[in-house]
Design a protein around this motif. Structure first.
Motif, PDB file in Angstrom:
ATOM      1  N   VAL A 155      19.671  28.159  24.398  1.00  5.26           N
ATOM      2  CA  VAL A 155      21.174  28.456  24.242  1.00  5.26           C
ATOM      3  C   VAL A 155      21.445  29.497  25.199  1.00  5.26           C
ATOM      4  O   VAL A 155      20.524  30.685  25.187  1.00  5.26           O
ATOM      5  CB  VAL A 155      21.384  28.818  22.802  1.00  5.26           C
ATOM      6  CG1 VAL A 155      22.680  29.528  22.887  1.00  5.26           C
ATOM      7  CG2 VAL A 155      21.191  27.710  21.950  1.00  5.26           C
ATOM      8  N   SER A 156      22.668  29.522  25.841  1.00  6.48           N
ATOM      9  CA  SER A 156      23.147  30.760  26.427  1.00  6.48           C
ATOM     10  C   SER A 156      24.625  30.769  25.983  1.00  6.48           C
ATOM     11  O   SER A 156      25.222  29.800  25.422  1.00  6.48           O
ATOM     12  CB  SER A 156      23.287  30.381  28.165  1.00  6.48           C
ATOM     13  OG  SER A 156      22.128  30.698  28.678  1.00  6.48           O
ATOM     14  N   VAL A 157      25.078  32.062  25.711  1.00  3.43           N
ATOM     15  CA  VAL A 157      26.191  32.357  25.404  1.00  3.43           C
ATOM     16  C   VAL A 157      26.988  33.400  26.196  1.00  3.43           C
ATOM     17  O   VAL A 157      26.521  34.275  26.634  1.00  3.43           O
ATOM     18  CB  VAL A 157      26.216  33.421  23.997  1.00  3.43           C
ATOM     19  CG1 VAL A 157      27.680  33.564  23.351  1.00  3.43           C
ATOM     20  CG2 VAL A 157      25.330  32.523  22.927  1.00  3.43           C
ATOM     21  N   VAL A 158      28.384  32.959  26.695  1.00  6.87           N
ATOM     22  CA  VAL A 158      29.134  33.646  27.341  1.00  6.87           C
ATOM     23  C   VAL A 158      30.358  34.119  26.668  1.00  6.87           C
ATOM     24  O   VAL A 158      31.068  33.232  25.999  1.00  6.87           O
ATOM     25  CB  VAL A 158      29.576  32.720  28.812  1.00  6.87           C
ATOM     26  CG1 VAL A 158      30.843  33.648  29.177  1.00  6.87           C
ATOM     27  CG2 VAL A 158      28.495  32.420  29.268  1.00  6.87           C
ATOM     28  N   SER A 159      30.583  35.346  26.492  1.00  6.19           N
ATOM     29  CA  SER A 159      31.724  35.968  25.708  1.00  6.19           C
ATOM     30  C   SER A 159      32.644  36.357  26.633  1.00  6.19           C
ATOM     31  O   SER A 159      32.713  36.952  27.571  1.00  6.19           O
ATOM     32  CB  SER A 159      31.246  37.295  25.119  1.00  6.19           C
ATOM     33  OG  SER A 159      30.369  36.916  24.160  1.00  6.19           O
ATOM     34  N   LEU A 160      34.082  35.650  26.430  1.00  3.97           N
ATOM     35  CA  LEU A 160      35.289  35.922  27.411  1.00  3.97           C
ATOM     36  C   LEU A 160      36.340  36.235  26.763  1.00  3.97           C
ATOM     37  O   LEU A 160      37.014  35.502  25.855  1.00  3.97           O
ATOM     38  CB  LEU A 160      35.402  34.563  28.316  1.00  3.97           C
ATOM     39  CG  LEU A 160      36.435  34.391  28.891  1.00  3.97           C
ATOM     40  CD1 LEU A 160      36.330  35.077  30.306  1.00  3.97           C
ATOM     41  CD2 LEU A 160      36.750  32.798  29.507  1.00  3.97           C
ATOM     42  N   PRO A 161      37.063  37.359  26.950  1.00  4.34           N
ATOM     43  CA  PRO A 161      38.115  37.798  26.264  1.00  4.34           C
ATOM     44  C   PRO A 161      39.381  36.822  26.726  1.00  4.34           C
ATOM     45  O   PRO A 161      39.384  36.552  27.963  1.00  4.34           O
ATOM     46  CB  PRO A 161      38.294  39.271  26.944  1.00  4.34           C
ATOM     47  CG  PRO A 161      36.920  39.880  26.986  1.00  4.34           C
ATOM     48  CD  PRO A 161      36.397  38.664  27.561  1.00  4.34           C
ATOM     49  N   GLY A 162      40.280  36.463  25.894  1.00  6.37           N
ATOM     50  CA  GLY A 162      41.208  35.597  26.234  1.00  6.37           C
ATOM     51  C   GLY A 162      42.290  36.214  27.439  1.00  6.37           C
ATOM     52  O   GLY A 162      42.374  35.487  28.243  1.00  6.37           O
ATOM     53  N   ASP A 163      42.517  37.550  27.318  1.00 12.10           N
ATOM     54  CA  ASP A 163      43.056  38.094  28.436  1.00 12.10           C
ATOM     55  C   ASP A 163      42.440  38.128  29.790  1.00 12.10           C
ATOM     56  O   ASP A 163      43.317  37.896  30.977  1.00 12.10           O
ATOM     57  CB  ASP A 163      43.638  39.481  28.159  1.00 12.10           C
ATOM     58  CG  ASP A 163      42.519  40.397  27.868  1.00 12.10           C
ATOM     59  OD1 ASP A 163      41.598  40.057  27.463  1.00 12.10           O
ATOM     60  OD2 ASP A 163      42.459  41.407  28.798  1.00 12.10           O
ATOM     61  N   ILE A 164      41.286  38.017  29.811  1.00  9.01           N
ATOM     62  CA  ILE A 164      40.600  37.949  31.130  1.00  9.01           C
ATOM     63  C   ILE A 164      40.722  36.568  31.375  1.00  9.01           C
ATOM     64  O   ILE A 164      40.840  36.359  32.692  1.00  9.01           O
ATOM     65  CB  ILE A 164      38.984  38.330  30.897  1.00  9.01           C
ATOM     66  CG1 ILE A 164      38.901  39.710  30.261  1.00  9.01           C
ATOM     67  CG2 ILE A 164      38.258  38.117  32.036  1.00  9.01           C
ATOM     68  CD1 ILE A 164      39.140  40.735  31.641  1.00  9.01           C
ATOM     69  N   ALA A 165      40.376  35.520  30.375  1.00 11.32           N
ATOM     70  CA  ALA A 165      40.486  34.209  30.663  1.00 11.32           C
ATOM     71  C   ALA A 165      41.994  33.732  31.683  1.00 11.32           C
ATOM     72  O   ALA A 165      41.844  32.874  32.430  1.00 11.32           O
ATOM     73  CB  ALA A 165      40.255  33.108  29.625  1.00 11.32           C
ATOM     74  N   SER A 166      43.000  34.601  31.404  1.00 11.00           N
ATOM     75  CA  SER A 166      44.154  34.137  31.782  1.00 11.00           C
ATOM     76  C   SER A 166      44.534  34.943  33.050  1.00 11.00           C
ATOM     77  O   SER A 166      45.497  34.459  33.983  1.00 11.00           O
ATOM     78  CB  SER A 166      45.516  34.536  30.579  1.00 11.00           C
ATOM     79  OG  SER A 166      45.169  33.978  29.462  1.00 11.00           O
ATOM     80  N   LEU A 167      43.636  35.678  33.797  1.00 12.56           N
ATOM     81  CA  LEU A 167      43.711  36.311  34.799  1.00 12.56           C
ATOM     82  C   LEU A 167      43.647  35.491  36.015  1.00 12.56           C
ATOM     83  O   LEU A 167      42.890  34.438  35.991  1.00 12.56           O
ATOM     84  CB  LEU A 167      42.827  37.793  34.872  1.00 12.56           C
ATOM     85  CG  LEU A 167      43.472  38.752  33.969  1.00 12.56           C
ATOM     86  CD1 LEU A 167      42.429  39.854  34.017  1.00 12.56           C
ATOM     87  CD2 LEU A 167      44.730  39.580  34.102  1.00 12.56           C
ATOM     88  N   PRO A 168      43.993  35.745  37.012  1.00  9.74           N
ATOM     89  CA  PRO A 168      43.684  35.062  38.518  1.00  9.74           C
ATOM     90  C   PRO A 168      42.404  34.948  38.702  1.00  9.74           C
ATOM     91  O   PRO A 168      41.602  36.301  38.733  1.00  9.74           O
ATOM     92  CB  PRO A 168      44.599  35.416  39.624  1.00  9.74           C
ATOM     93  CG  PRO A 168      45.778  36.463  38.749  1.00  9.74           C
ATOM     94  CD  PRO A 168      45.144  36.798  37.543  1.00  9.74           C
ATOM     95  N   ALA A 169      41.671  34.133  39.161  1.00  5.36           N
ATOM     96  CA  ALA A 169      40.406  34.200  39.474  1.00  5.36           C
ATOM     97  C   ALA A 169      40.273  34.627  40.839  1.00  5.36           C
ATOM     98  O   ALA A 169      41.309  34.834  41.681  1.00  5.36           O
ATOM     99  CB  ALA A 169      39.689  32.716  39.592  1.00  5.36           C
ATOM    100  N   PRO A 170      39.117  35.368  41.311  1.00  3.55           N
ATOM    101  CA  PRO A 170      39.018  35.940  42.469  1.00  3.55           C
ATOM    102  C   PRO A 170      39.191  35.127  43.678  1.00  3.55           C
ATOM    103  O   PRO A 170      38.809  33.923  43.773  1.00  3.55           O
ATOM    104  CB  PRO A 170      37.681  36.836  42.583  1.00  3.55           C
ATOM    105  CG  PRO A 170      36.741  35.923  41.567  1.00  3.55           C
ATOM    106  CD  PRO A 170      37.801  35.578  40.398  1.00  3.55           C
ATOM    107  N   ASP A 171      39.763  35.507  44.762  1.00  2.00           N
ATOM    108  CA  ASP A 171      39.892  34.622  46.048  1.00  2.00           C
ATOM    109  C   ASP A 171      38.544  34.194  46.444  1.00  2.00           C
ATOM    110  O   ASP A 171      37.433  34.985  46.514  1.00  2.00           O
ATOM    111  CB  ASP A 171      40.829  35.501  47.035  1.00  2.00           C
ATOM    112  CG  ASP A 171      42.236  35.543  46.700  1.00  2.00           C
ATOM    113  OD1 ASP A 171      42.623  34.661  45.948  1.00  2.00           O
ATOM    114  OD2 ASP A 171      42.797  36.774  47.117  1.00  2.00           O
TER     115      ASP A 171
END
Length: 580
Positions: A155-171
């Protein structure tokens, strides 16, 4: 073209990694990812009723396909529910990626509503558990998580805050190559030479096989023939090694049968192939032992080793077989084959006589009929407890069937959730859940998932109105059973009320017909079979060794009864054995 956000980038990477679906329950912090999935045809969202089911389903899918599977939970309680299923997947070495969405990043550490620390909580049941706190960590962090899950089989687990998920991805995010399959591992020549010398010097060799022999059936049989070795197996090795095996001497361990125990103790060289068998009380301490395992951390953690070999079982045997000297003396092998057949002859009769008149129904009889009627490539998922006993004794592997259970973690309620994951991989393949009444009722809500997606899983409930294995443990320990009785409803009526096919069976003569009808039904079906709660014989005398629970002496007496078609195979293997 609109700029991609972090959630969309996350989903794209999952698709590139071969993930087909994400099991979970929606929730506010998870909404950006779920919305990205809604707009991504290559990835499906599977809505379950409990996140524990999501993790179990993903683990089963990974075990069936051998590929990465994924699940998700919203912040706090949502992802916390994943933990039991993730423990099972991790201990089953199933490559699973879990997304634990998180509270707003600016609130972490301030006691916010539903706050937990998932990057810390999941560390014990994962190879990798990290928090994405900045969009620039994508996609490298997710890539690292995927490669941990695939490369280390867990197993691998990635924790991702909802506000970060909504931000633009880096160019200009770098599209890096992903590792999605594992290589084979070949031992060094020095270890292979040492193993060959030990085998050549031994008169009596026994092979004991686990799940690490997956894909190595032909090599194990060739090896056993060359050195005239009896072959035993652990429960997780059953589906890979028992079928088409003229050297079979059964299974060792708490649910063991046949002559596997004797074969491992009466040899002078025991070779453990791809097994992390947990019960060292069943392993000898006075014979030479070699262990072959692709995971070096498993070597020697159950018993003292005379030789540890880090390598894939198939590759190791391909190197060893041509070098080892062929043995001609079959006396030890034939002796163990005869002991095995004699042991099975002695226990099978108790559950084959007058079964058509025995009420409540013998659960052994139920398992044997399921084994007879199920498809040749069926997937069986098996609840922990007494259903493990029936699966170990009665389900007949053939190289195409699969048997999935919580065999390393030992969780209740695993069979139905694992059946969901297994069925999603192929709607046309028969999936049969052997559920105990305790396990089924624990996560019964996700029977509705079968109905919602019209998954044609066949659930057979072994309904003895008790926690049978726990009751047996109490009795073996010399304790009166307490708190083990269930007051159950008519599970078939519940299935029908949910919109599925349901039938209740109380008499043996009804069983075969009910199972045939359920198996032919095109959608989800449940067969509620009222079974005998006193199916296992209890020792006439409880010894001091038994007080510690399932001690060695206890299990050899308590778990004694019924072996199904394995007796036929044992008889067949005896045809060329001279009378001893």
């Amino acid at each position: 073209m609109a700029k991609q956000n972090v959630a969309e980038q996350f989903v794209d990477i999952l698709v590139r990694a071969g993930v087909k679906r994400l099991y979970g329950v929606v929730g506010d912090s998870l909404n950006p990812v779920v919305d990205a999935i809604r707009r991504t045809p290559a990835l499906d969202w599977v809505q379950v009723r409990h996140e524990e089911v999501a993790a179990f389903a993903a683990g089963a899918e990974a075990q069936i396909t051998g590929s990465l599977a994924a699940c998700a939970g919203s912040c706090g309680p949502g992802n916390l529910h994943l933990i039991n299923g993730l423990y099972d997947a991790h201990r089953s070495m199933a490559p699973v990626l879990a997304l634990a969405s998180h509270i707003p990043s600016s609130e972490i550490g301030l006691g916010y509503f539903q706050e937990t620390h998932p990057d810390q909580l999941f560390r014990e049941c994962s190879h990798y558990s990290e928090l994405i706190s900045n969009p620039k960590q994508m996609p490298r962090l997710l890539q690292t998580a995927i490669q941990h899950a695939v490369g280390r089989s867990g197993v691998s687990v990635v924790s991702l805050p909802g506000d970060i998920a909504s931000l633009p991805a880096p160019d200009k995010a770098v599209e890096t190559a992903l590792v999605t399959s594992r290589p084979t591992v070949r031992p060094g020549d020095e270890e292979i030479d040492a193993l060959v010398r030990m085998i050549d010097a031994a008169d009596r060799v026994t092979l004991f096989c686990g799940s690490g022999t997956a894909g190595a059936h032909a090599e194990v049989m060739q090896f056993a023939e060359r050195i005239k070795a009896p072959v035993g197996h652990a429960l997780r090795g059953k589906e890979w090694i028992q079928y088409d095996n003229p050297f079979d001497v059964g299974m060792s361990g708490l649910l063991g049968y046949g002559a596997a125990y004797e074969a491992t103790h009466e040899c002078d060289l025991l070779i453990l192939l791809g097994t992390d068998f947990p019960y060292n009380a069943f392993l000898p301490d006075d014979v030479k032992i070699v262990q072959v395992d692709v995971r070096p951390e498993h070597l020697g953690r159950r018993s003292r080793l005379d030789l540890a070999i880090w390598g894939d079982v198939r590759e190791t045997l391909r190197c060893v077989v041509p070098r080892v000297r062929a043995k001609t003396d079959r006396r030890f092998l034939d002796k163990m084959l005869k002991k095995h057949a004699d042991a099975l002859e002695g226990v099978v009769k108790a559950y084959t006589r007058k079964v058509e008149k025995h009420v409540p129904i013998h659960p052994e009889y139920v398992a044997s009929v399921i084994d007879e009627l199920a498809d040749g490539d069926a997937v069986f998922t098996v609840d922990t407890g007494m259903c493990n006993v029936w699966a170990a004794r009665y389900l007949s592997p053939n190289g195409r069937r699969r048997i999935i259970g919580s065999f390393s973690h030992g969780s209740m309620a695993n069979a139905l959730p694992q059946a969901i994951g297994a069925q999603f991989t192929d709607r046309n393949r028969q999936v049969v859940s052997l559920s105990g009444d305790g396990g089924f009722s624990m996560l019964m809500g996700d029977f509705l998932t079968l109905v919602q997606y019209d998954l044609p899983v066949k659930v057979v409930v072994f309904n003895n109105s008790s926690l049978g294995m726990v009751e047996l443990e109490m009795l073996v320990a010399g304790l009166p059973s307490y708190g083990t009785t269930n007051k159950n409803p008519d599970f078939a009526a519940i299935a029908r009320a949910a919109g599925a096919y349901g039938v209740r069976v109380e008499k043996p003569k009804q069983l075969a017909g009910a199972l045939k009808d359920a198996f032919k039904h095109r959608g989800p079906a449940l067969v509620d079979v009222v079974t005998d709660p006193n199916a296992l014989s209890i020792p006439p005398k409880i010894s001091s060794e038994m007080v510690t629970g399932f001690a060695l002496s206890a299990s050899k007496i308590v778990l004694d009864g019924g072996v199904g078609r394995m007796l036929q195979m044992a008889r067949s293997n005896l045809r060329n054995v001279p009378r001893l």
